[in-house]
Design an enzyme around this catalytic site. Structure first.
Site, PDB file in Angstrom:
ATOM      1  N   THR A   1     -24.421   1.527 -56.709  1.00 32.60           N
ATOM      2  CA  THR A   1     -23.981   3.039 -56.061  1.00 32.60           C
ATOM      3  C   THR A   1     -25.107   4.015 -56.681  1.00 32.60           C
ATOM      4  OG1 THR A   1     -21.869   2.528 -57.283  1.00 32.60           O
ATOM      5  CG2 THR A   1     -21.932   4.335 -57.335  1.00 32.60           C
TER       6      THR A   1
ATOM      7  N   PHE B   1     -25.748   7.585 -56.998  1.00 27.92           N
ATOM      8  CA  PHE B   1     -25.194   8.891 -57.962  1.00 27.92           C
ATOM      9  C   PHE B   1     -26.276  10.003 -58.135  1.00 27.92           C
ATOM     10  CE2 PHE B   1     -23.605   4.799 -60.162  1.00 27.92           C
ATOM     11  CZ  PHE B   1     -22.193   5.562 -61.210  1.00 27.92           C
TER      12      PHE B   1
END
Lengths: 271, 354
Positions: B253, B255
């Site tokens: 992921t 960020f």
């Protein structure tokens, strides 16, 4: 031998079990490592040593079948996590024993090959469970078992849909007490006559004497074995299990220097 | 109760005390944003006298006063440290906190219930920085966050890529054979479905991965485990039964680090959001500018405009700083081709995946 539908020899093929880059049944497979996983340092150092000596896979027990309930029983899942780390560090696939049908799926999450020990060879519910595990199985010969009984146990695993069974001769009980058991070396050519499954030998438990490991390993390769599974401990005298029978990394390295050339030599002999 | 059980309960209470203290310290740090000075004697006396009114037979009043006094002193020391307050969504141990720890190693990490709380909190000066997930390598864009990015005035000043490595966590004394239920966020449960099926475990959805780990540590329900990050094992003193239990290849992921001020760094990566009129070739004309200037695009995503669902806005990340001459030039030409354009800022590119 009539009851064997899947394990019996066929004219067309021999089983080759591929684990990582090793093809058991075609290459000479050398599985080495400590009897038990005792600590991270012990396991990883031993793994590094056997890897540099030329081993193909790492063995190590996390769940231990011990003669006495008061002996060290293994580290369980914690031991499997250490093996996983040793695999990450060295790239060696993991061979480890499973004792209990309830543990099969869990051990299969960590191991590349599930080992069924000599005492569990005829534990049929365990055999069915590993047959459904999706992992290759190293099936040790029961210490009081005939070849026929042994092959019927392989049949249990095969009949559950798992084609990847490796047989392991680890010595049988005789009246001789000098050695821990008697290595039945004739099982190697006999098994090759009876079944298409690969066979490896365990020179450690069969002899129980480090000085006999190398000669019997060489003899097994000469007899046509597909590999060996041998106990190596970084400091044998400190081992929590079977301390008096493990090889040192130096002893193992010396043996490896002769084992693979012997295999090459055997392959070059005229038919 | 046997001695062993009593001790087990005591250990659990100690852990809970610490988890609660951590929460109290976080709130104390947040309170500082509303105060001119750290010390407030009126408030301290109020706290002490209120807690003393609790009439507990095993807790002497003098002990209460000493204990709370110690906590207040520690909380004042923490406030004096001036750590930047970094907000993330989820409970302590969430993947957002993993990213926040990578980006700001000396921060104080403050959990927020929703993404919007992170955005609003930074905008309203309650927090110094915010960390939000913008895209996942398997699931794609995090739409809520992208939507908030279109309306915020915050600047992007950094990015981090975090490997989502799911771990099966248990309390230290659990026997793996007894585990039947596994609590986690539905997405984490879905990513570990093969593992759950092979081991005959029942998935129990929970609002958050880290929340499930926290619940496990505090309540220790029977026959239960949780799926969460490695950080959760550390924070809540749980045992990692198995790490990396996701079915597919490890996903990661990305960020973004949000701030009210633009990055002090010149940056080597930039993000913009723009919308073009509904005319043939407009989007192409924009992308052509980047192609001709030889600027590499690292992400392009489209999303319907909330205010006008017939139209789309485009998210563009590219290599280079807004201060680079060729970027300045491209952005100036873009102004003429778009109906809206928002610059989120330039920032250092993530170095590797954690």
């Amino acid at each position: 031998m009539s009851s064997l539908k899947l394990a019996a020899i066929t004219k067309t093929r021999r089983t080759v079990v591929q684990v990582g880059e090793v093809k058991i049944g075609r290459d000479l497979a050398v599985i080495a490592g400590p009897c038990s996983v005792e600590s991270e340092a012990q396991t990883i150092e031993t793994a590094r040593a056997v890897k540099s000596a030329g081993a193909d896979m790492l063995r190590g027990g996390a769940f231990k079948p011990r003669t006495s309930p008061y002996s060290f029983q293994g580290l369980g899942i914690g031991g499997l996590r250490i093996l996983e780390k040793a695999k990450r560090e060295t790239g060696l696939p993991i061979v480890t024993e499973v004792l209990d049908p309830r543990d099969v799926s869990w051990v299969a999450e960590f191991a590349d090959i599930l080992q069924i020990g000599t005492r569990n060879m005829q534990n049929f519910s365990l055999l069915k469970e590993v047959g459904r595990s999706g992992r290759p199985v190293l099936l040790k010969r029961g210490m009081y078992s005939t070849l026929d009984e042994w092959l019927n146990c392989a049949e249990y695993i095969l009949s559950e849909g798992n084609p990847d069974v490796i047989l392991c001769e680890r010595g049988i009980r005789t009246f001789e007490t000098y050695t821990r058991n008697t290595l039945d070396l004739s099982a190697v050519p006999a098994i090759r006559e009876l079944t298409h499954l690969p066979i490896v030998i365990d020179p450690t438990h069969s002899t129980g004497r480090p000085s006999l490991i190398e000669p019997m390993s060489l003899a097994a390769v000469a007899a046509g074995a597909d590999g060996i599974i041998v106990e190596v401990h970084w400091r044998p005298e400190e081992a929590l299990c079977d301390a008096d029978q493990a090889m040192t990394p130096a002893g193992f390295t010396g043996m490896m220097n002769r084992l693979r050339p012997l295999r090459t030599f055997m392959e070059k002999l005229p038919a | 109760m046997k001695l062993e059980e009593i001790r087990h309960k005591i250990d659990k209470i100690d852990r809970e005390l610490l988890v609660l203290l951590q929460e109290r310290m976080g709130l104390a740090l947040r309170s500082k944003k509303f105060k001119k000075t750290v010390t407030d004697p009126t408030r301290e006396e109020e706290v002490l006298s209120r807690i003393e009114r609790l009439n507990l037979d095993l807790i002497e009043r003098s002990f209460t006063r000493r204990l709370i006094r110690t906590i207040i002193e520690e909380s004042k020391r923490l406030q004096e440290e001036n750590r930047p307050l970094v907000a993330f969504q989820g409970e302590h141990g969430a993947y957002g906190e993993v990213a926040a720890r990578r980006l700001i190693p000396s921060g104080a990490y403050i959990p927020c219930l929703e993404f919007i709380d992170v955005f609003r909190g930074v905008e309203e000066h309650q927090f110094d920085l915010g960390v939000v997930p913008v895209e996942n390598s398997l699931e794609g864009a995090v739409t809520q966050v992208n939507d908030l990015l279109t309306t915020t005035d915050l600047q992007v000043i950094g990015e981090a890529k975090v490997t989502v490595k799911h771990c099966l966590l248990g309390t230290e004394d659990i026997d793996h054979r007894e585990i039947r239920l596994v609590y986690s966020h539905p997405q984490a449960l879905a990513q570990c479905r093969g593992f759950l099926m092979r081991n005959k475990l029942e998935a129990r959805p929970y609002y958050d991965t880290a929340g499930a780990a926290k619940m496990l540590a505090r309540e220790n329900p029977r026959a239960a485990a949780a799926i969460a990050s490695e950080l959760c094992a550390e924070l809540y003193d749980l045992e990692i039964i198995k790490a990396g239990i996701e079915d597919g290849p490890a996903n990661n992921t990305r960020f973004l680090l949000l701030s009210r001020e633009p990055s002090a760094d010149r940056g080597e990566k930039s993000s913009i959001i723009f919308a073009t009129p509904h005319e043939a070739g407009r989007l192409f004309a924009v992308l052509k500018l980047f192609a001709e200037a030889n600027i590499n695009l690292t992400r392009i995503a489209s999303m319907p405009l909330r205010s006008d669902p017939e139209n789309y806005c485009f998210f563009l990340d590219f290599e280079g700083s807004e201060q680079d001459e060729k970027v300045v030039d491209v952005l100036r030409q873009m102004e003429k081709l778009t109906i809206s354009m928002k610059r989120l800022g330039s920032y250092p590119a993530a170095s590797g995946v954690f």
